[in-house]
Each structure stands twice: as C-alpha cells, then as structure tokens.
Design an enzyme around this catalytic site. Sequence first.
Site, PDB file in Angstrom:
ATOM      1  N   SER A   7      62.068  18.844  73.624  1.00  0.00           N
ATOM      2  CA  SER A   7      61.210  18.955  74.248  1.00  0.00           C
ATOM      3  C   SER A   7      60.578  18.065  75.166  1.00  0.00           C
ATOM      4  CB  SER A   7      59.762  20.148  73.237  1.00  0.00           C
ATOM      5  OG  SER A   7      60.792  21.664  73.077  1.00  0.00           O
ATOM      6  N   CYS A  26      58.289  32.010  73.338  1.00  0.00           N
ATOM      7  CA  CYS A  26      58.055  30.660  73.426  1.00  0.00           C
ATOM      8  C   CYS A  26      56.392  29.954  73.141  1.00  0.00           C
ATOM      9  CB  CYS A  26      58.750  29.488  74.874  1.00  0.00           C
ATOM     10  SG  CYS A  26      60.226  29.613  74.267  1.00  0.00           S
ATOM     11  N   CYS A  82      50.082  25.275  73.933  1.00  0.00           N
ATOM     12  CA  CYS A  82      51.030  26.456  72.235  1.00  0.00           C
ATOM     13  C   CYS A  82      50.482  26.891  71.058  1.00  0.00           C
ATOM     14  CB  CYS A  82      52.734  25.039  71.411  1.00  0.00           C
ATOM     15  SG  CYS A  82      53.272  26.155  70.747  1.00  0.00           S
ATOM     16  N   SER A  97      65.536  22.972  67.928  1.00  0.00           N
ATOM     17  CA  SER A  97      64.628  22.200  69.390  1.00  0.00           C
ATOM     18  C   SER A  97      63.345  21.103  68.858  1.00  0.00           C
ATOM     19  CB  SER A  97      63.848  23.081  69.592  1.00  0.00           C
ATOM     20  OG  SER A  97      63.240  22.913  70.798  1.00  0.00           O
ATOM     21  N   CYS A 150      52.103  25.328  62.077  1.00  0.00           N
ATOM     22  CA  CYS A 150      52.944  24.161  62.438  1.00  0.00           C
ATOM     23  C   CYS A 150      51.286  22.860  63.129  1.00  0.00           C
ATOM     24  CB  CYS A 150      53.220  24.130  64.394  1.00  0.00           C
ATOM     25  SG  CYS A 150      53.901  22.868  64.963  1.00  0.00           S
ATOM     26  N   CYS A 208      50.812  20.564  70.128  1.00  0.00           N
ATOM     27  CA  CYS A 208      50.705  20.368  72.260  1.00  0.00           C
ATOM     28  C   CYS A 208      49.670  21.606  72.564  1.00  0.00           C
ATOM     29  CB  CYS A 208      52.001  21.452  72.215  1.00  0.00           C
ATOM     30  SG  CYS A 208      53.544  20.153  71.129  1.00  0.00           S
ATOM     31  N   CYS A 213      65.527  34.052  67.116  1.00  0.00           N
ATOM     32  CA  CYS A 213      64.675  33.075  67.147  1.00  0.00           C
ATOM     33  C   CYS A 213      63.971  32.637  65.453  1.00  0.00           C
ATOM     34  CB  CYS A 213      63.789  33.054  68.202  1.00  0.00           C
ATOM     35  SG  CYS A 213      62.742  31.309  68.347  1.00  0.00           S
ATOM     36  N   GLU A 226      57.220  34.531  60.780  1.00  0.00           N
ATOM     37  CA  GLU A 226      58.155  35.364  62.526  1.00  0.00           C
ATOM     38  C   GLU A 226      58.688  34.566  63.023  1.00  0.00           C
ATOM     39  OE1 GLU A 226      53.908  36.095  64.905  1.00  0.00           O
ATOM     40  OE2 GLU A 226      53.825  34.018  64.558  1.00  0.00           O
TER      41      GLU A 226
HETATM   42  N1  SAH Z   1      58.730  22.430  67.938  1.00  0.00           N
HETATM   43  C1  SAH Z   1      59.921  22.714  68.323  1.00  0.00           C
HETATM   44  C2  SAH Z   1      59.734  24.469  67.996  1.00  0.00           C
HETATM   45  C3  SAH Z   1      59.398  25.238  68.410  1.00  0.00           C
HETATM   46  S1  SAH Z   1      58.498  25.350  70.782  1.00  0.00           S
HETATM   47  C4  SAH Z   1      59.743  21.558  69.754  1.00  0.00           C
HETATM   48  O1  SAH Z   1      58.172  21.992  69.643  1.00  0.00           O
HETATM   49  O2  SAH Z   1      60.290  21.705  70.337  1.00  0.00           O
HETATM   50  C5  SAH Z   1      59.770  25.738  71.514  1.00  0.00           C
HETATM   51  C6  SAH Z   1      60.108  25.728  72.877  1.00  0.00           C
HETATM   52  O3  SAH Z   1      58.548  26.264  73.575  1.00  0.00           O
HETATM   53  C7  SAH Z   1      59.592  23.769  73.089  1.00  0.00           C
HETATM   54  O4  SAH Z   1      60.356  24.036  74.505  1.00  0.00           O
HETATM   55  C8  SAH Z   1      57.754  23.966  73.737  1.00  0.00           C
HETATM   56  O5  SAH Z   1      58.103  23.237  74.764  1.00  0.00           O
HETATM   57  C9  SAH Z   1      57.588  25.680  74.550  1.00  0.00           C
HETATM   58  N2  SAH Z   1      56.870  25.782  74.543  1.00  0.00           N
HETATM   59  C10 SAH Z   1      55.798  25.922  73.585  1.00  0.00           C
HETATM   60  N3  SAH Z   1      55.006  27.038  74.197  1.00  0.00           N
HETATM   61  C11 SAH Z   1      55.259  27.853  75.433  1.00  0.00           C
HETATM   62  C12 SAH Z   1      54.239  28.313  75.755  1.00  0.00           C
HETATM   63  N4  SAH Z   1      53.050  28.679  75.574  1.00  0.00           N
HETATM   64  N5  SAH Z   1      55.089  28.519  76.799  1.00  0.00           N
HETATM   65  C13 SAH Z   1      56.862  28.030  77.439  1.00  0.00           C
HETATM   66  N6  SAH Z   1      56.374  27.150  76.573  1.00  0.00           N
HETATM   67  C14 SAH Z   1      56.241  26.958  75.605  1.00  0.00           C
END
Ligand code: SAH
Length: 370
Positions: free
Chosen positions: A220, A343, A119, A197, A112, A116, A105, A92
């Site tokens: 993050s 995100c 996410c 990131s 992944c 987390c 993006c 995506e």
């Molecule tokens: N794996 C990397 C990049 C992908 S996520 C990372 O973790 O940084 C990109 C950003 O989106 C990260 O800062 C993550 O914390 C944030 N993110 C993930 N899920 C989210 C959500 N449901 N709402 C808002 N931000 C989110």
Amino acid sequence: MQSLHLSGLSQTELAEFVAGLGEPAYRARQIFAGLHQRRLRSFDELTDLPKELRAKLSARSTASTLALESRYLSADGTRRYLMKTHDGFPVETVFIPEERRDTICFSSQSGCPLQCTFCLTAQLGLLRNLTAGEIVEQIIIALNDAYGVSVKAPRGTNLVGMGAGEPFLNFEALMKAIRIMAEPHGLYIVPRRVTVSTAGIVPRIRELATIPDRPHLAVSLAAPADELRNKLMPINKKWPLTELLGACKDFQKALKPGERFTFEYVMLDGVNDSDEQARQLANLLNRHELRAKVNLIPHNPAEPLSYQPSPPERVELFREILESKGVHAFVRRPRGRDILAACGQLAARAANPAQTVSDFAPAQVESLAI
Ligand code: SAH
C-alpha cells in the site's frame, strides 16, 4: 486459559497431539479432514470418530473458537461477518462474490496498530494479534455461510489478507494459517490463490522473498513522496519510500513465473490525486525500476474520517497519466460499501438493521453473484 484450538494445528502438530492421546495416526487424518475439508466446527459432527474419542477431544481441546455475531448483506452481494474471539475481541471477514471466482477477505489482527489516517480500523488501535486458528476459522465460517457446510466452493476461492490489521506484524501466525489452508486434504486453497497486503513492513517483505511457497504480495503506497506519506501512513517514518521501494525492487528480482506483485493506492479527493502527484508516482516507480501494476482504490468513506473519494473522472485521469508513463494501473471497483465491508471500513460497526441477516439460504449466493 483457552483449550487447544485444533483448527490452528498443522497436520504434523495434530498427528503429535493425537498420538499423545494414544490414538492411531489415521485418527489425526480423519480429524484434519473433518475440520478443514468438511469444515465441521464441533467434534459432535465428526461422526466417523468413536463417541469416546470425541469426548476425549472435547475434554482437551476445541474445534472452533470464533462466534459469529452478525452478518450483513450488501446490495452488491458482498457479505460481512462480525465475529468475536473467545476473549471478546472483534474479528471481521468479507465474502465477495465475483464473476469468475469468489474472494474472501480475512483479518490478521483484531484492530490495527498502524495509524493510517484514511482507514477506520486504525481507530480501534491494536486489540490483539489473531492466532493461525482464528485466521483459518474465518475462512471456514465464510465458506460455510456462502455455500453450505461441507459444500465445495463451486469455482474455487481466492483469499486476500486485506481485512483488519497489518498481516506482516503477525507474520508467523499468518504464514502458518496459509500453510494449513493449502493442505490438499484440507481447505486446499493454495498460496497462489492468496494475496497479502502490507503497509510496508520492510523486513517482512524481504523475508517473504525467501519463502518458496508464498502468497502474492501487495504493497500500500497512498502517496508519491515521503512528506505526504508520513502524514497519511505514519509507518513511513520508520520505513520511508526509498527503503520500502528498495525492498520491493529486491522482491521483484525474486518473483517467480506467474507470481503477482502489486501496489495499492487509495485515492483521496484533493489530497493525493492531482496530475502532478500521478507524474510523481510514475517517476518514483520508474526510478526504482518497479514494474508492478498499481491498483487505484477510490477512498471508502466512513464517519468520522474526513476524506472523500476522488471523483471517477479524477481517478481515470490519474490512471491515464500513470499509463502514459508506462505504469500499468487499474481502478478497483468498491464492494460492500453500504454495509461497511469495503477496504478501510472494518471497525466492528453495526450496519443498517435492514441489511442484517439472521437467516439466509446458502443457495442465495448464486443468484446474488454478479
Ligand atoms: N494493513 C494492510 C492491509 C489492510 S488495508 C495494508 O495497509 O496494506 C487493505 C487496503 O485498503 C490497503 O491498500 C489500504 O491502503 C486500503 N484502505 C485503507 N483504508 C481505506 C479506505 N478508507 N478506502 C479505500 N481503501 C482503503
């Protein structure tokens, strides 16, 4: 076996491949410009090459491998592209129109491996790493869709590696894609237009600091202390905050003029957004002498995640507490939430059929840009 994907080759590798076909060096330059500068996705379109050479190329290699499956258009102009790799994995990419400069993006992995809890991509697990060519091709597809094939981006393009996946667990392909995209005779999107990131893969943060032509870094955080971060981002058990922030401190020392280094903090209602947690976060960053600014990202909700976004007043108060302790903080405006493009929402899901776009003119993006 998939045949050689030429969009993932550096200029040098392409030159070697072309020499191996018994062709002169300028053919390699023509092919590179055709694929990257003109963003053509099939050898047939490279009409400046003789037909026989195009046939030779087609027999041994491929110009493009990603297939665009669906496009979704948000009320705010954001576009999400759902693509498939040649072996059937979802990829995506999100195009975000902005006042000054549009942003794309991209994803570094299909799915992944990190878990987390806030996410949606985590629910897919790791499907596989993307190749450099698959990373580059995402940008080509998004640019062609937004502006038209071969049409120059009117205001230049920013890239963020914040789509699906953990970029630093696919470091080699990521950095190769960034080098290919920087070529002046190609896409010409230089590293200072790119931000990557990470959830905190410490050895790669340290490695990035040694690379002269590097993208900007974002880290993050999501929590101000290990106990909560272990729960929200289990990768913290491997590299806890002291180690992560130690690497960030060293990265800060290596920063060059104009280079950006930021933290991201997803705001989860009632979980990590209290006044006390704001003070803890500020103290943590101050204790490690980190001066990077913090981007606060209100949580983007999606079923079946149980979190809710912190209310705007809470986010604002959190921001003010950080500022009062000398930590610069900004609130990120969510984009494309209605089409699951924001995100943390990338999980290869279909959006509302009304937002699925089968045909829209590239020029439309101008009037949609807000
Ligand atoms: N794996 C990397 C990049 C992908 S996520 C990372 O973790 O940084 C990109 C950003 O989106 C990260 O800062 C993550 O914390 C944030 N993110 C993930 N899920 C989210 C959500 N449901 N709402 C808002 N931000 C989110």
